[in-house]
Design a protein around this motif. Sequence first.
Motif, PDB file in Angstrom:
ATOM      1  N   ALA A  76       0.821  -1.218   0.000  1.00  0.00           N
ATOM      2  CA  ALA A  76       0.000   0.000   0.000  1.00  0.00           C
ATOM      3  C   ALA A  76       0.849   1.259   0.000  1.00  0.00           C
ATOM      4  O   ALA A  76       0.329   2.350   0.188  1.00  0.00           O
ATOM      5  CB  ALA A  76      -0.921  -0.004   1.221  1.00  0.00           C
ATOM      6  N   SER A  77       2.152   1.085  -0.156  1.00  0.00           N
ATOM      7  CA  SER A  77       3.137   2.179  -0.207  1.00  0.00           C
ATOM      8  C   SER A  77       3.149   3.056   1.051  1.00  0.00           C
ATOM      9  O   SER A  77       3.461   4.225   0.997  1.00  0.00           O
ATOM     10  CB  SER A  77       3.015   3.022  -1.476  1.00  0.00           C
ATOM     11  N   ILE A  78       2.838   2.431   2.188  1.00  0.00           N
ATOM     12  CA  ILE A  78       3.020   3.134   3.455  1.00  0.00           C
ATOM     13  C   ILE A  78       4.466   2.959   3.910  1.00  0.00           C
ATOM     14  O   ILE A  78       5.076   3.864   4.451  1.00  0.00           O
ATOM     15  CB  ILE A  78       2.035   2.597   4.515  1.00  0.00           C
ATOM     16  N   ALA A 100      -9.451   6.547   9.596  1.00  0.00           N
ATOM     17  CA  ALA A 100      -8.186   7.278   9.480  1.00  0.00           C
ATOM     18  C   ALA A 100      -8.452   8.776   9.508  1.00  0.00           C
ATOM     19  O   ALA A 100      -9.265   9.283   8.747  1.00  0.00           O
ATOM     20  CB  ALA A 100      -7.458   6.909   8.195  1.00  0.00           C
ATOM     21  N   GLY A 101      -7.802   9.470  10.404  1.00  0.00           N
ATOM     22  CA  GLY A 101      -7.915  10.922  10.439  1.00  0.00           C
ATOM     23  C   GLY A 101      -9.191  11.447  11.073  1.00  0.00           C
ATOM     24  O   GLY A 101      -9.516  12.619  10.903  1.00  0.00           O
ATOM     25  N   GLN A 103     -11.591  13.216  13.489  1.00  0.00           N
ATOM     26  CA  GLN A 103     -11.418  14.312  14.440  1.00  0.00           C
ATOM     27  C   GLN A 103     -12.550  14.239  15.460  1.00  0.00           C
ATOM     28  O   GLN A 103     -13.689  14.528  15.132  1.00  0.00           O
ATOM     29  CB  GLN A 103     -11.529  15.654  13.708  1.00  0.00           C
ATOM     30  N   LEU A 106     -15.247  17.021  15.745  1.00  0.00           N
ATOM     31  CA  LEU A 106     -16.129  17.372  14.632  1.00  0.00           C
ATOM     32  C   LEU A 106     -17.267  16.375  14.494  1.00  0.00           C
ATOM     33  O   LEU A 106     -17.200  15.261  15.018  1.00  0.00           O
ATOM     34  CB  LEU A 106     -15.334  17.423  13.332  1.00  0.00           C
ATOM     35  N   LEU A 117     -11.685  12.083   2.090  1.00  0.00           N
ATOM     36  CA  LEU A 117     -10.628  12.750   1.316  1.00  0.00           C
ATOM     37  C   LEU A 117      -9.278  12.083   1.548  1.00  0.00           C
ATOM     38  O   LEU A 117      -8.472  11.979   0.626  1.00  0.00           O
ATOM     39  CB  LEU A 117     -10.558  14.237   1.691  1.00  0.00           C
TER      40      LEU A 117
ATOM     41  N   GLU B  16      -7.855  19.253  -2.250  1.00  0.00           N
ATOM     42  CA  GLU B  16      -9.116  19.250  -1.500  1.00  0.00           C
ATOM     43  C   GLU B  16      -8.905  18.818  -0.060  1.00  0.00           C
ATOM     44  O   GLU B  16      -9.483  19.374   0.861  1.00  0.00           O
ATOM     45  CB  GLU B  16     -10.121  18.321  -2.174  1.00  0.00           C
ATOM     46  N   TYR B  17      -8.041  17.815   0.117  1.00  0.00           N
ATOM     47  CA  TYR B  17      -7.767  17.339   1.471  1.00  0.00           C
ATOM     48  C   TYR B  17      -7.104  18.443   2.297  1.00  0.00           C
ATOM     49  O   TYR B  17      -7.465  18.670   3.448  1.00  0.00           O
ATOM     50  CB  TYR B  17      -6.882  16.098   1.423  1.00  0.00           C
ATOM     51  N   TYR B  20      -9.648  21.057   3.251  1.00  0.00           N
ATOM     52  CA  TYR B  20     -10.630  20.592   4.217  1.00  0.00           C
ATOM     53  C   TYR B  20     -10.036  20.413   5.602  1.00  0.00           C
ATOM     54  O   TYR B  20     -10.644  20.792   6.605  1.00  0.00           O
ATOM     55  CB  TYR B  20     -11.287  19.286   3.740  1.00  0.00           C
ATOM     56  N   LYS B  23      -9.465  23.805   7.231  1.00  0.00           N
ATOM     57  CA  LYS B  23     -10.716  24.348   7.753  1.00  0.00           C
ATOM     58  C   LYS B  23     -11.144  23.634   9.022  1.00  0.00           C
ATOM     59  O   LYS B  23     -11.544  24.253  10.001  1.00  0.00           O
ATOM     60  CB  LYS B  23     -11.823  24.225   6.686  1.00  0.00           C
ATOM     61  N   SER B  24     -11.044  22.298   8.991  1.00  0.00           N
ATOM     62  CA  SER B  24     -11.543  21.571  10.168  1.00  0.00           C
ATOM     63  C   SER B  24     -10.613  21.765  11.365  1.00  0.00           C
ATOM     64  O   SER B  24     -11.079  21.778  12.500  1.00  0.00           O
ATOM     65  CB  SER B  24     -11.757  20.093   9.858  1.00  0.00           C
ATOM     66  N   ASP B  25      -9.301  21.914  11.095  1.00  0.00           N
ATOM     67  CA  ASP B  25      -8.368  22.202  12.188  1.00  0.00           C
ATOM     68  C   ASP B  25      -8.744  23.504  12.891  1.00  0.00           C
ATOM     69  O   ASP B  25      -8.775  23.580  14.117  1.00  0.00           O
ATOM     70  CB  ASP B  25      -6.944  22.352  11.635  1.00  0.00           C
ATOM     71  N   LYS B  27     -11.634  24.874  12.867  1.00  0.00           N
ATOM     72  CA  LYS B  27     -12.924  24.701  13.507  1.00  0.00           C
ATOM     73  C   LYS B  27     -12.773  24.023  14.869  1.00  0.00           C
ATOM     74  O   LYS B  27     -13.435  24.398  15.837  1.00  0.00           O
ATOM     75  CB  LYS B  27     -13.803  23.842  12.599  1.00  0.00           C
ATOM     76  N   LEU B  97      -2.407   7.990  11.858  1.00  0.00           N
ATOM     77  CA  LEU B  97      -2.942   8.230  10.524  1.00  0.00           C
ATOM     78  C   LEU B  97      -1.996   7.689   9.455  1.00  0.00           C
ATOM     79  O   LEU B  97      -2.420   7.012   8.519  1.00  0.00           O
ATOM     80  CB  LEU B  97      -3.153   9.740  10.331  1.00  0.00           C
ATOM     81  N   LEU B  98      -0.715   7.969   9.619  1.00  0.00           N
ATOM     82  CA  LEU B  98       0.249   7.595   8.581  1.00  0.00           C
ATOM     83  C   LEU B  98       0.451   6.091   8.499  1.00  0.00           C
ATOM     84  O   LEU B  98       0.883   5.574   7.480  1.00  0.00           O
ATOM     85  CB  LEU B  98       1.587   8.295   8.835  1.00  0.00           C
ATOM     86  N   VAL B 101      -2.810   5.185   6.046  1.00  0.00           N
ATOM     87  CA  VAL B 101      -2.881   5.590   4.631  1.00  0.00           C
ATOM     88  C   VAL B 101      -1.592   6.281   4.247  1.00  0.00           C
ATOM     89  O   VAL B 101      -0.877   6.795   5.092  1.00  0.00           O
ATOM     90  CB  VAL B 101      -4.040   6.577   4.358  1.00  0.00           C
ATOM     91  N   TYR B 102      -1.368   6.307   2.938  1.00  0.00           N
ATOM     92  CA  TYR B 102      -0.210   7.038   2.471  1.00  0.00           C
ATOM     93  C   TYR B 102      -0.601   8.495   2.217  1.00  0.00           C
ATOM     94  O   TYR B 102      -1.606   8.777   1.597  1.00  0.00           O
ATOM     95  CB  TYR B 102       0.336   6.431   1.172  1.00  0.00           C
TER      96      TYR B 102
END
Lengths: 250, 261
Positions: A76-78, A100-101, A103, A106, A117, B16-17, B20, B23-25, B27, B97-98, B101-102
């Motif tokens: 997955a190229s991580i 993932a990610g 918040q 929110l 995204l 886009e990421y 976004y 903005k969310s940070d 917020k 997170l890392l 996903v890449y």
Amino acid sequence: MNNLAIEVKNINVKYKFVKSMNIKQELIKMIKRKKETRTKEVWALKNLSFSIKRGSNVGIIGSNGSGKTTLLKTIASIFQPDSGEICVHENSISLLTLGAGFQPELSGYENIYLNGLILGFTKEQIDAKREEIIEFSGIGDFIYSPIRTYSSGMKTRLAFSIACHIEPDILLIDEVLGVGDESFRQKSNEKLKELIDHDRTVIMVSHSLPALQELCDELIWIEKGVLKEYGDTETVLNHYKEYMNNLRRK
Amino acid sequence: MSVFKKAINDYKKYREYILYTTKSDLKVQLSSTFLGYFWWILDPLMYMLVYMLVVMVIFQRGGENFPIFVFSALVPWKWTVSSIMDSTSSIASKGGLLQQVYLPKFILPYVKVLVNTAKYIFGIFVLLILMAFFGAPYTWHLIEFFIVFLVHFLFILGVGFILSHLGVYFKDINNILQFTIRLWFYLSPTLYSLQDVPAKVRILWWANPMTTFYASYRNIFLYGKSPLYPQLGFWVAMSLLIIWIGLKYIYKYDKNYTKVI
């Protein structure tokens, strides 16, 4: 046009543990004139090569710590392989991950965008799928409240609903079968099977042998970072079970 | 050059990421405090009041229009420091997170800088209002703010990139930064003007980019003059150089950070 989705050629991945530098220990070392390297290397994958046909479902098995997840993350190229290469002959490849990610401050609604995204959707794609995702998660009006107010079950339900709407050419799955309560588990497993049965290439890591037997055409068995066997599910599974039984008897 | 090309391609892909998350940070930061937006205004104002008290009341110093003098340097200073501090932990703190996903790693410090830039713009608006209050002249030179802003932005970005890389491998960086930043603050003409520095060592002050930036901001906001273009030109070149170095490192270790965080 060849028929392969992924070719993995002689990849080696090592983890390098660097003990953090500590002035006290360094001084002691200097006084005692001891020469010690601070780095410890562990080869997680050793000289692994295989290729996977387009549209096939391949499972990866092996005991704990044998490098299954490392392999998946490298594909997955991580992770970067330290030598060797991975050729991907498809356009998109992604690892199925949950949340993932996210918040916590929110709302679920905003987190759909945030998570989407990151997973590589465009904003329009999320706009189009948003309703479907909310519907699938079954969260209802809670979608407008911050995620920190969710129960862990709700969180995984939302995460799974977003994750299972990705449509990559190659899908990588790392033990996500069965999340949430009984009814959602059934729903999610069905959805997952739909994703897998679709004519895309799937590579999955699982410890659940029945699931692998049901879903995979072929199995890759790695043991301590080395490829042990690669073949059709029945044969590899029998050898694997035999091997595990032998281990247990010792 | 190729890292720039790579970065621009990745930037397009993740635009886009980036937007976004920025903005969310913002917020998230807003929603967690009672006063919300007001903090972005209050924060630099409070600092200004503190320094006004110390310099004008206690030391009986401070030249003509000291409030604007100090404010037009404090707001950029705040921007610089918080961007740099946030960038340092930007990659190291995103381990979870890392691992999933890449992401091209330069995005993380970049988002942090953007978040702080949004707050900075707020501060500049406050400055514009304060100018009327303290009778500083509004001139056409205000438009030249954007040029100084851009150069300063590039500089911050470059430093942020390099520190985000160091932040992963060198944990002591935070302790070092605490001290360095304090020192840097007093070595920058924030509370004094360059003329107060002894003439013998004054030349050394130009090695500090903040000298150029502060002087340019003050020319624009206080004296109704043009910014220092030759010096700014030099710092554009320097900033592009450190951005290049930063990107080179970040791309070199792009997929290796995940093995240590």
